[in-house]
Motif scaffolding. Structure first.
Motif, PDB file in Angstrom:
ATOM      1  N   HIS A 211       0.826  -1.220   0.000  1.00  0.00           N
ATOM      2  CA  HIS A 211       0.000   0.000   0.000  1.00  0.00           C
ATOM      3  C   HIS A 211       0.858   1.268   0.000  1.00  0.00           C
ATOM      4  CE1 HIS A 211       0.884  -0.850   4.212  1.00  0.00           C
ATOM      5  NE2 HIS A 211       0.699   0.447   4.441  1.00  0.00           N
ATOM      6  N   LYS A 212       2.126   1.133   0.424  1.00  0.00           N
ATOM      7  CA  LYS A 212       2.991   2.317   0.499  1.00  0.00           C
ATOM      8  C   LYS A 212       3.641   2.654  -0.827  1.00  0.00           C
ATOM      9  CE  LYS A 212       4.334   2.339   5.288  1.00  0.00           C
ATOM     10  NZ  LYS A 212       5.425   2.412   6.221  1.00  0.00           N
ATOM     11  N   TRP A 213       3.681   1.727  -1.769  1.00  0.00           N
ATOM     12  CA  TRP A 213       4.404   2.021  -3.010  1.00  0.00           C
ATOM     13  C   TRP A 213       3.672   1.609  -4.287  1.00  0.00           C
ATOM     14  CZ3 TRP A 213       6.477  -2.265  -5.779  1.00  0.00           C
ATOM     15  CH2 TRP A 213       6.488  -3.472  -5.077  1.00  0.00           C
ATOM     16  N   VAL A 214       2.852   0.559  -4.245  1.00  0.00           N
ATOM     17  CA  VAL A 214       2.168   0.134  -5.484  1.00  0.00           C
ATOM     18  C   VAL A 214       1.243   1.239  -6.032  1.00  0.00           C
ATOM     19  CG1 VAL A 214       0.543  -1.548  -6.462  1.00  0.00           C
ATOM     20  CG2 VAL A 214       2.466  -2.341  -5.080  1.00  0.00           C
ATOM     21  N   PRO A 215       0.493   1.955  -5.175  1.00  0.00           N
ATOM     22  CA  PRO A 215      -0.370   3.018  -5.722  1.00  0.00           C
ATOM     23  C   PRO A 215       0.410   4.161  -6.384  1.00  0.00           C
ATOM     24  CG  PRO A 215      -1.027   2.456  -3.480  1.00  0.00           C
ATOM     25  CD  PRO A 215       0.278   1.781  -3.727  1.00  0.00           C
ATOM     26  N   LEU A 216       1.707   4.254  -6.125  1.00  0.00           N
ATOM     27  CA  LEU A 216       2.514   5.337  -6.706  1.00  0.00           C
ATOM     28  C   LEU A 216       3.043   4.985  -8.099  1.00  0.00           C
ATOM     29  CD1 LEU A 216       4.650   6.234  -3.532  1.00  0.00           C
ATOM     30  CD2 LEU A 216       2.507   7.275  -4.307  1.00  0.00           C
ATOM     31  N   LEU A 217       2.845   3.745  -8.528  1.00  0.00           N
ATOM     32  CA  LEU A 217       3.379   3.319  -9.823  1.00  0.00           C
ATOM     33  C   LEU A 217       2.483   3.816 -10.955  1.00  0.00           C
ATOM     34  CD1 LEU A 217       4.244  -0.386  -8.887  1.00  0.00           C
ATOM     35  CD2 LEU A 217       5.796   1.588  -8.929  1.00  0.00           C
ATOM     36  N   SER A 218       3.117   4.100 -12.097  1.00  0.00           N
ATOM     37  CA  SER A 218       2.331   4.622 -13.223  1.00  0.00           C
ATOM     38  C   SER A 218       2.306   3.633 -14.393  1.00  0.00           C
ATOM     39  CB  SER A 218       2.913   5.957 -13.685  1.00  0.00           C
ATOM     40  OG  SER A 218       4.204   5.729 -14.232  1.00  0.00           O
ATOM     41  N   THR A 219       2.476   2.360 -14.083  1.00  0.00           N
ATOM     42  CA  THR A 219       2.495   1.339 -15.139  1.00  0.00           C
ATOM     43  C   THR A 219       1.149   1.241 -15.837  1.00  0.00           C
ATOM     44  OG1 THR A 219       1.935  -0.205 -13.401  1.00  0.00           O
ATOM     45  CG2 THR A 219       4.224  -0.185 -14.096  1.00  0.00           C
ATOM     46  N   ARG A 220       1.187   0.827 -17.107  1.00  0.00           N
ATOM     47  CA  ARG A 220      -0.091   0.592 -17.787  1.00  0.00           C
ATOM     48  C   ARG A 220      -0.658  -0.768 -17.395  1.00  0.00           C
ATOM     49  NH1 ARG A 220       3.521  -0.880 -21.893  1.00  0.00           N
ATOM     50  NH2 ARG A 220       3.905   1.247 -22.579  1.00  0.00           N
ATOM     51  N   THR A 221       0.221  -1.671 -16.943  1.00  0.00           N
ATOM     52  CA  THR A 221      -0.197  -3.010 -16.533  1.00  0.00           C
ATOM     53  C   THR A 221      -0.704  -2.971 -15.091  1.00  0.00           C
ATOM     54  OG1 THR A 221       1.727  -3.752 -17.797  1.00  0.00           O
ATOM     55  CG2 THR A 221       0.595  -5.415 -16.476  1.00  0.00           C
ATOM     56  N   PRO A 222      -1.811  -3.631 -14.792  1.00  0.00           N
ATOM     57  CA  PRO A 222      -2.223  -3.711 -13.381  1.00  0.00           C
ATOM     58  C   PRO A 222      -1.146  -4.416 -12.547  1.00  0.00           C
ATOM     59  CG  PRO A 222      -3.900  -4.677 -14.846  1.00  0.00           C
ATOM     60  CD  PRO A 222      -2.723  -4.337 -15.699  1.00  0.00           C
ATOM     61  N   VAL A 223      -0.891  -3.870 -11.360  1.00  0.00           N
ATOM     62  CA  VAL A 223       0.105  -4.454 -10.448  1.00  0.00           C
ATOM     63  C   VAL A 223      -0.613  -4.876  -9.165  1.00  0.00           C
ATOM     64  CG1 VAL A 223       2.209  -4.022  -9.104  1.00  0.00           C
ATOM     65  CG2 VAL A 223       1.946  -2.961 -11.359  1.00  0.00           C
ATOM     66  N   VAL A 224      -0.456  -6.142  -8.775  1.00  0.00           N
ATOM     67  CA  VAL A 224      -1.098  -6.609  -7.539  1.00  0.00           C
ATOM     68  C   VAL A 224      -0.053  -7.254  -6.634  1.00  0.00           C
ATOM     69  CG1 VAL A 224      -3.382  -6.988  -8.568  1.00  0.00           C
ATOM     70  CG2 VAL A 224      -1.712  -8.852  -8.560  1.00  0.00           C
ATOM     71  N   PRO A 225      -0.231  -7.130  -5.304  1.00  0.00           N
ATOM     72  CA  PRO A 225       0.729  -7.778  -4.404  1.00  0.00           C
ATOM     73  C   PRO A 225       0.533  -9.295  -4.365  1.00  0.00           C
ATOM     74  CG  PRO A 225      -0.909  -6.531  -3.147  1.00  0.00           C
ATOM     75  CD  PRO A 225      -1.234  -6.331  -4.586  1.00  0.00           C
ATOM     76  N   ALA A 226       1.636 -10.009  -4.124  1.00  0.00           N
ATOM     77  CA  ALA A 226       1.571 -11.463  -3.951  1.00  0.00           C
ATOM     78  C   ALA A 226       0.749 -11.780  -2.708  1.00  0.00           C
ATOM     79  CB  ALA A 226       2.989 -12.004  -3.802  1.00  0.00           C
ATOM     80  N   GLN A 227       0.171 -12.954  -2.678  1.00  0.00           N
ATOM     81  CA  GLN A 227      -0.657 -13.325  -1.515  1.00  0.00           C
ATOM     82  C   GLN A 227       0.045 -14.273  -0.550  1.00  0.00           C
ATOM     83  OE1 GLN A 227      -4.425 -14.665  -3.138  1.00  0.00           O
ATOM     84  NE2 GLN A 227      -4.900 -12.635  -3.919  1.00  0.00           N
ATOM     85  N   LEU A 228       0.991 -15.062  -1.064  1.00  0.00           N
ATOM     86  CA  LEU A 228       1.634 -16.042  -0.173  1.00  0.00           C
ATOM     87  C   LEU A 228       2.841 -15.460   0.544  1.00  0.00           C
ATOM     88  CD1 LEU A 228       0.229 -17.900  -2.568  1.00  0.00           C
ATOM     89  CD2 LEU A 228       1.347 -19.682  -1.270  1.00  0.00           C
ATOM     90  N   GLN A 229       3.305 -14.309   0.084  1.00  0.00           N
ATOM     91  CA  GLN A 229       4.418 -13.594   0.708  1.00  0.00           C
ATOM     92  C   GLN A 229       5.604 -14.504   1.005  1.00  0.00           C
ATOM     93  OE1 GLN A 229       2.319 -11.350   3.670  1.00  0.00           O
ATOM     94  NE2 GLN A 229       1.720  -9.841   2.162  1.00  0.00           N
TER      95      GLN A 229
END
Ligand code: BGC
Length: 247
Positions: A211-229
């Motif tokens: 939540h601290k960095w993914v919303p700041l990305l300007s990629t055209r591709t959707p970016v989602v965090p991994a779930q199994l970490q």
């Protein structure tokens, strides 16, 4: 069904029994510091100790932070260089009871995310990136792994991508998330220009703080965090061993 996975990293070696129906660890994982220097013999000893501590004698999946083909390590960016050219499967099979299948660490994490996590039922071109000491990559086309992609080492503005944008770079250079996100953004720009994926899954320890960095990305591709970490490597390794997914 149960399997067993071991994740060899630059700082720690972790292993656990894995429930392959649910894609999760069974009980507590065991973690032992990676011996320094991280030479093959010393690491084999630690892997054997971990496997024995569970009394496991079946197949074992093992991740390695480098290119792995047919059990042989071909690169070693962040571990001792003596690994290069070493038959890791054979070396480990001399120390433990069951057969061994070794694969790249990011490929293992990606297999776990595709089966049980953020990439479940996702077709098209899916790229998993793990941000840690280096940047690992795993590429999937309609759910099938293209093994041993090494996108951590693409050149970004004249420098190795992972040198600037790994989680270790953030710590080393004491960057805040906004500053580091800019670097990741630039890195992803270059990757997207050559690949045009449909989805990017970001893993590694920093995915907990997505939540601290993914919303700041300007990629055209959707970016989602991994779930199994942290467990993705162990789970993916166990899965690869049972289903013989290692290259
Ligand atoms: C290695 C990859 C590995 C990644 C993450 C890179 O430096 O070249 O093989 O997957 O680090 O450990």
């Amino acid at each position: 069904m149960q399997g067993f996975g071991v994740d060899i990293g630059g700082s720690g070696i972790k292993g656990c029994l894995v429930d392959l129906d649910e894609g999760r660890l069974v009980g507590e994982r065991v973690r032992i510091e990676t011996p320094q220097p991280s030479v093959p013999d010393a690491v084999y000893g630690v892997v054997a100790t971990i496997v024995e501590s569970f009394g496991w004698s079946g197949q074992v999946g093992v991740t390695f932070p480098g290119v792995m083909k047919a059990g042989v390590a071909h690169t070693a960016a962040n571990v001792d260089k003596t690994w290069i050219g070493t038959d890791v499967d054979a070396g480990l099979e001399q120390r433990i009871a069951g057969s061994v299948q070794t694969l790249n660490d990011a490929d293992a994490a990606g297999l776990a995310e595709m089966r049980y996590g953020a990439g479940r039922d996702r077709n098209g071109v899916v790229l998993m990136l793990t941000f840690g000491t280096g940047i690992g990559s795993a590429l999937f086309v309609d759910g099938r792994l293209v093994p041993n992609t090494e996108f951590g080492h693409i050149q970004v503005d004249g420098e190795d991508g992972e040198r600037r944008a790994s989680a270790a770079a953030r710590e080393r250079e004491e960057l805040g998330y906004p500053e580091w996100a800019q670097r990741v953004d630039r890195y992803l720009d270059v990757l997207e220009a050559g690949l045009w994926p449909d989805l990017i899954i970001v893993g590694g320890g920093v995915s907990k703080k997505a939540h601290k960095w993914v919303p700041l990305l300007s990629t055209r591709t959707p970016v989602v965090p991994a779930q199994l970490q942290n467990d993705a490597g162990i789970v993916g390794a166990a899965l690869a061993a049972v289903e013989r997914l290692a290259p």
